[in-house]
Design a protein around this motif. Structure first.
Motif, mmCIF file in Angstrom:
data_model
loop_
_atom_site.group_PDB
_atom_site.id
_atom_site.type_symbol
_atom_site.label_atom_id
_atom_site.label_comp_id
_atom_site.label_asym_id
_atom_site.label_seq_id
_atom_site.Cartn_x
_atom_site.Cartn_y
_atom_site.Cartn_z
ATOM 1 N N LEU A 7 39.764 43.708 45.191
ATOM 2 C CA LEU A 7 40.109 44.105 46.579
ATOM 3 C C LEU A 7 39.706 45.699 46.782
ATOM 4 C CD1 LEU A 7 43.399 42.401 46.699
ATOM 5 C CD2 LEU A 7 41.461 41.490 47.683
ATOM 6 N N THR A 8 39.857 46.309 48.065
ATOM 7 C CA THR A 8 39.722 47.703 48.195
ATOM 8 C C THR A 8 40.774 48.303 48.657
ATOM 9 O OG1 THR A 8 37.361 46.810 48.663
ATOM 10 C CG2 THR A 8 38.013 48.964 49.265
ATOM 11 N N LEU A 9 40.981 49.581 48.588
ATOM 12 C CA LEU A 9 42.009 50.342 49.206
ATOM 13 C C LEU A 9 41.310 51.075 50.259
ATOM 14 C CD1 LEU A 9 44.224 51.842 46.280
ATOM 15 C CD2 LEU A 9 44.828 50.496 48.070
ATOM 16 N N ILE A 10 41.718 51.131 51.491
ATOM 17 C CA ILE A 10 41.345 51.549 52.729
ATOM 18 C C ILE A 10 42.208 52.279 53.576
ATOM 19 C CG2 ILE A 10 40.123 51.505 55.003
ATOM 20 C CD1 ILE A 10 38.313 50.623 52.429
ATOM 21 N N PRO A 11 42.066 53.540 54.009
ATOM 22 C CA PRO A 11 42.970 54.347 54.758
ATOM 23 C C PRO A 11 43.304 53.738 56.090
ATOM 24 C CG PRO A 11 41.374 55.921 54.439
ATOM 25 C CD PRO A 11 40.990 54.380 53.535
ATOM 26 N N LEU A 12 44.378 53.175 56.666
ATOM 27 C CA LEU A 12 44.312 52.764 58.181
ATOM 28 C C LEU A 12 44.834 53.683 59.023
ATOM 29 C CD1 LEU A 12 46.302 49.563 56.865
ATOM 30 C CD2 LEU A 12 44.096 49.655 57.026
ATOM 31 N N ILE A 33 43.802 42.874 56.030
ATOM 32 C CA ILE A 33 44.711 43.989 55.158
ATOM 33 C C ILE A 33 45.889 42.747 54.828
ATOM 34 C CG2 ILE A 33 46.156 45.479 55.744
ATOM 35 C CD1 ILE A 33 44.162 46.174 58.054
ATOM 36 N N LEU A 34 45.806 42.952 53.557
ATOM 37 C CA LEU A 34 46.911 42.097 52.848
ATOM 38 C C LEU A 34 48.265 42.781 52.718
ATOM 39 C CD1 LEU A 34 44.471 40.602 49.903
ATOM 40 C CD2 LEU A 34 44.854 39.644 52.024
ATOM 41 N N GLU A 35 48.246 44.128 52.184
ATOM 42 C CA GLU A 35 49.460 44.978 52.033
ATOM 43 C C GLU A 35 49.263 46.336 52.644
ATOM 44 O OE1 GLU A 35 51.634 44.887 48.512
ATOM 45 O OE2 GLU A 35 50.167 43.300 47.716
ATOM 46 N N GLY A 76 45.679 50.646 53.262
ATOM 47 C CA GLY A 76 45.915 48.884 52.959
ATOM 48 C C GLY A 76 45.217 48.493 51.877
ATOM 49 N N LEU A 77 45.692 47.497 51.371
ATOM 50 C CA LEU A 77 44.967 46.624 50.168
ATOM 51 C C LEU A 77 44.203 45.586 51.038
ATOM 52 C CD1 LEU A 77 45.090 46.366 47.166
ATOM 53 C CD2 LEU A 77 46.852 44.892 47.211
ATOM 54 N N CYS A 78 42.944 45.723 50.949
ATOM 55 C CA CYS A 78 42.027 44.955 51.876
ATOM 56 C C CYS A 78 41.157 44.250 51.276
ATOM 57 C CB CYS A 78 41.275 45.953 52.850
ATOM 58 S SG CYS A 78 42.269 47.082 53.753
ATOM 59 N N LYS A 79 40.733 43.045 51.847
ATOM 60 C CA LYS A 79 39.659 42.075 51.317
ATOM 61 C C LYS A 79 38.737 41.818 52.342
ATOM 62 C CE LYS A 79 38.843 37.299 50.236
ATOM 63 N NZ LYS A 79 39.460 35.923 50.121
ATOM 64 N N GLY A 80 37.318 42.183 52.006
ATOM 65 C CA GLY A 80 36.201 42.289 52.815
ATOM 66 C C GLY A 80 36.067 41.017 53.879
ATOM 67 N N ALA A 128 38.557 49.757 60.059
ATOM 68 C CA ALA A 128 38.875 49.111 58.755
ATOM 69 C C ALA A 128 39.762 47.495 59.107
ATOM 70 C CB ALA A 128 40.063 49.739 58.193
ATOM 71 N N ARG A 129 40.254 47.708 60.471
ATOM 72 C CA ARG A 129 40.598 46.335 61.136
ATOM 73 C C ARG A 129 39.792 45.434 61.081
ATOM 74 N NH1 ARG A 129 46.002 47.364 60.751
ATOM 75 N NH2 ARG A 129 46.984 49.262 60.977
ATOM 76 N N HIS A 130 38.501 45.913 61.739
ATOM 77 C CA HIS A 130 37.486 44.978 61.963
ATOM 78 C C HIS A 130 36.967 44.425 60.823
ATOM 79 C CE1 HIS A 130 33.117 44.368 63.223
ATOM 80 N NE2 HIS A 130 33.740 43.906 64.171
ATOM 81 N N ASP A 131 36.580 45.431 59.901
ATOM 82 C CA ASP A 131 35.795 44.948 58.502
ATOM 83 C C ASP A 131 36.710 44.185 57.476
ATOM 84 O OD1 ASP A 131 33.755 46.118 59.873
ATOM 85 O OD2 ASP A 131 33.490 47.831 58.836
#
Length: 156
Positions: A103-108, A21-23, A122-126, A15-18
């Motif tokens: 945006l997307t919700l991804i478990p960190l 992470i905004l929030e 994490g609230l994420c942007k690709g 997730a941290r690679h792709d």
């Protein structure tokens, strides 16, 4: 990084690679007993998991928890959707943000907080390919700088 009383179970490095992470939010997770026992043994994978909001509830999808070997009939399906526990207003805020900004919700990460299992979402942007290359270049440059500093200190 973690407070006392927390124990890291699994981390989603992909997730941290792709994603940027905004929030991040901490959520509880609804599990059954054999799933908790399997998690205590470390049999969990967050790699391809993601979160979805359905009917005002937040669900974690595609998180793999291996069946507990001593669980027999009480074991559940390894990739079943699991409900995440957040306040209603937080879920509604996330729902609005997801729909308007794309945006997307991804478990960190997954961790124990005292005796409870928690998920950091994490609230994420690709990231685009050039963003990933830029991050790799920055990491490589920092590694070279650290190596040079360490070598320079060794000569003194």
């Amino acid at each position: 990084m973690r407070q006392p009383g927390t124990k890291q179970i699994a981390e989603n490095r992909k997730a941290r690679h792709d994603y940027f992470i905004l929030e991040s939010y901490e959520a509880g997770i609804e599990l059954v007993g054999t799933e908790v026992k399997s998690i205590r043994q470390g049999n969990v994978n967050l790699k391809d998991s993601w979160c979805a909001i359905e009917n005002g509830e937040l669900f974690l999808r595609d998180m793999h928890i291996s069946p507990y070997e001593k669980g027999n009939v009480f074991n559940r399906e390894p990739r079943r959707p699991r409900r995440l526990l957040l306040h209603k207003r937080e879920i509604l805020k996330l729902f609005g943000t997801l729909k308007t900004q794309g945006l997307t919700l991804i478990p960190l990460s997954l961790y124990f907080k005292d005796s409870r299992v928690k998920v950091q979402i994490g609230l994420c942007k690709g990231k685009k390919l050039h963003d990933k290359r830029e991050d790799a270049a920055v990491r490589s440059a920092n590694r070279e700088i650290d190596r040079a500093v360490k070598e320079h200190r060794g000569r003194e």
